[in-house]
Design a protein around this motif. Structure first.
Motif, PDB file in Angstrom:
ATOM      1  N   PHE A  59       0.836  -1.203   0.000  1.00 16.75           N
ATOM      2  CA  PHE A  59       0.000   0.000   0.000  1.00 16.75           C
ATOM      3  C   PHE A  59       0.870   1.251   0.000  1.00 16.75           C
ATOM      4  CE2 PHE A  59      -2.771  -3.160   1.947  1.00 16.75           C
ATOM      5  CZ  PHE A  59      -3.958  -2.956   1.252  1.00 16.75           C
ATOM      6  N   VAL A  60       0.387   2.263  -0.719  1.00 21.22           N
ATOM      7  CA  VAL A  60       1.010   3.588  -0.692  1.00 21.22           C
ATOM      8  C   VAL A  60      -0.079   4.576  -0.314  1.00 21.22           C
ATOM      9  CG1 VAL A  60       2.062   5.414  -2.086  1.00 21.22           C
ATOM     10  CG2 VAL A  60       2.730   3.022  -2.455  1.00 21.22           C
ATOM     11  N   ILE A  61       0.208   5.403   0.673  1.00 21.10           N
ATOM     12  CA  ILE A  61      -0.753   6.436   1.096  1.00 21.10           C
ATOM     13  C   ILE A  61      -0.166   7.796   0.714  1.00 21.10           C
ATOM     14  CG2 ILE A  61      -1.903   7.508   3.094  1.00 21.10           C
ATOM     15  CD1 ILE A  61      -1.511   4.683   4.497  1.00 21.10           C
ATOM     16  N   ASN A  62      -0.942   8.609   0.011  1.00 20.18           N
ATOM     17  CA  ASN A  62      -0.528   9.979  -0.305  1.00 20.18           C
ATOM     18  C   ASN A  62      -1.131  10.923   0.730  1.00 20.18           C
ATOM     19  OD1 ASN A  62      -1.146   9.221  -3.744  1.00 20.18           O
ATOM     20  ND2 ASN A  62       0.878   9.404  -2.829  1.00 20.18           N
ATOM     21  N   THR A  63      -0.294  11.739   1.389  1.00 15.80           N
ATOM     22  CA  THR A  63      -0.853  12.678   2.370  1.00 15.80           C
ATOM     23  C   THR A  63      -1.626  13.820   1.699  1.00 15.80           C
ATOM     24  OG1 THR A  63       1.190  13.972   2.430  1.00 15.80           O
ATOM     25  CG2 THR A  63       0.929  12.240   4.119  1.00 15.80           C
ATOM     26  N   HIS A  64      -1.306  14.122   0.427  1.00 15.05           N
ATOM     27  CA  HIS A  64      -2.051  15.114  -0.357  1.00 15.05           C
ATOM     28  C   HIS A  64      -1.576  15.065  -1.801  1.00 15.05           C
ATOM     29  CE1 HIS A  64       1.560  17.235   0.950  1.00 15.05           C
ATOM     30  NE2 HIS A  64       1.361  18.179   0.058  1.00 15.05           N
ATOM     31  N   TRP A  65      -2.103  15.921  -2.661  1.00 18.17           N
ATOM     32  CA  TRP A  65      -1.889  15.744  -4.103  1.00 18.17           C
ATOM     33  C   TRP A  65      -0.553  16.267  -4.622  1.00 18.17           C
ATOM     34  CZ3 TRP A  65      -1.014  19.401  -7.947  1.00 18.17           C
ATOM     35  CH2 TRP A  65      -1.207  20.758  -7.597  1.00 18.17           C
ATOM     36  N   HIS A  66       0.187  17.083  -3.871  1.00 14.81           N
ATOM     37  CA  HIS A  66       1.370  17.772  -4.425  1.00 14.81           C
ATOM     38  C   HIS A  66       2.426  16.814  -4.980  1.00 14.81           C
ATOM     39  CE1 HIS A  66       0.541  21.753  -2.108  1.00 14.81           C
ATOM     40  NE2 HIS A  66      -0.028  21.731  -3.287  1.00 14.81           N
ATOM     41  N   PHE A  67       3.136  17.316  -6.004  1.00 13.59           N
ATOM     42  CA  PHE A  67       4.070  16.471  -6.776  1.00 13.59           C
ATOM     43  C   PHE A  67       5.166  15.845  -5.918  1.00 13.59           C
ATOM     44  CE2 PHE A  67       8.093  18.978  -7.487  1.00 13.59           C
ATOM     45  CZ  PHE A  67       7.768  20.073  -6.695  1.00 13.59           C
ATOM     46  N   ASP A  68       5.625  16.579  -4.878  1.00  6.27           N
ATOM     47  CA  ASP A  68       6.737  16.041  -4.078  1.00  6.27           C
ATOM     48  C   ASP A  68       6.263  14.962  -3.101  1.00  6.27           C
ATOM     49  OD1 ASP A  68       5.398  18.266  -2.975  1.00  6.27           O
ATOM     50  OD2 ASP A  68       7.093  18.853  -1.738  1.00  6.27           O
ATOM     51  N   HIS A  69       4.969  14.647  -3.141  1.00  9.96           N
ATOM     52  CA  HIS A  69       4.412  13.579  -2.292  1.00  9.96           C
ATOM     53  C   HIS A  69       3.787  12.455  -3.117  1.00  9.96           C
ATOM     54  CE1 HIS A  69       4.866  16.148   1.358  1.00  9.96           C
ATOM     55  NE2 HIS A  69       4.866  17.071   0.411  1.00  9.96           N
ATOM     56  N   THR A  70       3.592  12.704  -4.430  1.00 14.55           N
ATOM     57  CA  THR A  70       2.896  11.724  -5.292  1.00 14.55           C
ATOM     58  C   THR A  70       3.684  11.350  -6.550  1.00 14.55           C
ATOM     59  OG1 THR A  70       1.796  13.535  -6.475  1.00 14.55           O
ATOM     60  CG2 THR A  70       0.593  12.580  -4.626  1.00 14.55           C
ATOM     61  N   ASP A  71       4.859  11.947  -6.746  1.00 10.08           N
ATOM     62  CA  ASP A  71       5.552  11.819  -8.034  1.00 10.08           C
ATOM     63  C   ASP A  71       5.901  10.378  -8.410  1.00 10.08           C
ATOM     64  OD1 ASP A  71       5.795  14.040  -9.616  1.00 10.08           O
ATOM     65  OD2 ASP A  71       7.926  14.371  -9.213  1.00 10.08           O
ATOM     66  N   ASN A  72       6.157   9.530  -7.423  1.00 11.73           N
ATOM     67  CA  ASN A  72       6.522   8.148  -7.760  1.00 11.73           C
ATOM     68  C   ASN A  72       5.359   7.176  -7.572  1.00 11.73           C
ATOM     69  OD1 ASN A  72       9.287   8.374  -8.670  1.00 11.73           O
ATOM     70  ND2 ASN A  72       9.695   9.146  -6.602  1.00 11.73           N
ATOM     71  N   ASN A  73       4.133   7.718  -7.607  1.00  6.81           N
ATOM     72  CA  ASN A  73       2.955   6.852  -7.558  1.00  6.81           C
ATOM     73  C   ASN A  73       2.960   5.835  -8.694  1.00  6.81           C
ATOM     74  OD1 ASN A  73       1.870   8.162  -5.346  1.00  6.81           O
ATOM     75  ND2 ASN A  73      -0.033   8.765  -6.359  1.00  6.81           N
TER      76      ASN A  73
END
Ligand SMILES: [Zn+2]
Length: 322
Positions: free
Chosen positions: A112-126
């Protein structure tokens, strides 16, 4: 023909000056403009990714099977064990090779991967994590915001929609619970604060909170008004996090070093002071530039102004999100 110190002919020099405009010299920008002429500017988002992505990853244990990976785009937390990994946030894209290497060290798959919010520095390697078999979990607004183009004020960065392969597959409205590797995770949406997509992640057994970007430890935060962020929401979110923490809780900020309840309380008080001061100036009719010129954070800058934002920039962030 006379020559200048740069070795250019006077005629070439004058032509270049005319092309750039006299203001460039007055502003002291000439060397940078010359450098740009020789080496055209990168797309600002690509430049930000490259700059952040160059930061090395540092691992720090948070508990028996919980590890903080700090570096290229904030703070990633990894819960590991025989159930596989649960990873909170994903760094920036250029950090993928070293991020992947760090994850390989845990020798189990990412579940599982949880994103704390949408910004690129938190989701870029989704996308690569999803391609590797992980289920991406986030607030429903994270998925929504990732499908839209955005302009981030003050940072002056423009983002196109994310590719479908990077979007969370499992979304929720209020909260999400997960049990793995002997710990229980409570993922909770907070009302609009840094964005309208924020969640905080509580590891109950380890007594660790990942606050995402509702907490910047020891620096002025960014607040993203373009996707619903509000300074008063940041204060309310900090209050909520404080109510979940005790003096032993380790609090992982979105950016900055690992913190404590006392660090978060200081951050909350700074936000409250900053919001009150800018609210008064704004109510008196001052423009955003006039507010910044009034230097309302002069006494705060030494403690908080050494991150991405100095006092002037943070006045703008607050003004635009009141
Ligand atoms: Zn953020």
């Amino acid at each position: 023909m006379s020559r200048t110190v740069t070795g250019r002919t006077r005629r070439e020099w004058l032509r270049m000056m005319a092309a750039m405009g006299a203001g460039a010299l007055v502003d002291g920008l000439l060397p940078r403009e010359l450098a740009r002429a020789a080496n055209p500017p990168q797309d600002p988002v690509a430049a930000a990714r490259a700059r952040i992505g160059a930061i090395p990853i540092q691992a720090q244990p948070l508990g028996e099977n919980l590890t903080l990976l700090a570096g290229p785009g904030g703070n990633v937390v990894v819960l590991h064990g025989s159930d596989g990994m649960v990873v909170v946030d994903t760094f920036v894209a250029p950090a993928w090779p070293k991020f992947q290497e760090s994850l390989k060290g845990f020798a189990v798959p990412v579940k599982f991967v949880i994103n704390t919010h949408w910004h690129f520095d938190h989701t870029d390697n989704n996308a690569p994590l999803r391609a590797g078999g992980a289920t991406l979990v986030a607030h429903e607004n994270t998925k929504l915001r990732m499908t839209e183009p955005h302009h981030l004020a003050v940072l002056e960065l423009d983002f196109p929609p994310s590719p479908a392969a990077a979007l969370p597959q499992r979304v929720f409205k209020d909260g999400y619970k997960l049990e793995a590797n002997g710990d229980r995770l409570a993922v909770t949406h907070v009302p609009p604060a840094h964005t309208d997509t924020d969640v905080v992640v509580r590891f109950e057994k380890a007594n660790v909170l990942h606050a995402g970007d509702v907490f910047f430890n020891g620096r002025y935060p960014y607040i993203d008004g373009s996707t619903g962020g509000r300074v008063d929401g940041m204060i309310a979110a900090a209050d909520r996090l404080l109510s979940l923490a005790d003096s032993d809780t380790k609090i992982v900020p979105g950016h900055g070093p690992l913190g404590t309840k006392a660090d978060l309380a200081k951050f909350r008080d700074m936000l409250s002071t900053a919001a009150d001061r800018v609210r008064k100036l704004k109510a008196s009719g001052k423009s955003v530039e006039e507010c910044a010129a009034a230097k309302p954070f002069a006494d705060l800058d030494a403690d908080w102004g050494k991150g991405t934002f100095n006092g002037d920039a943070f006045v703008k962030v607050v003004y635009l999100t009141l």
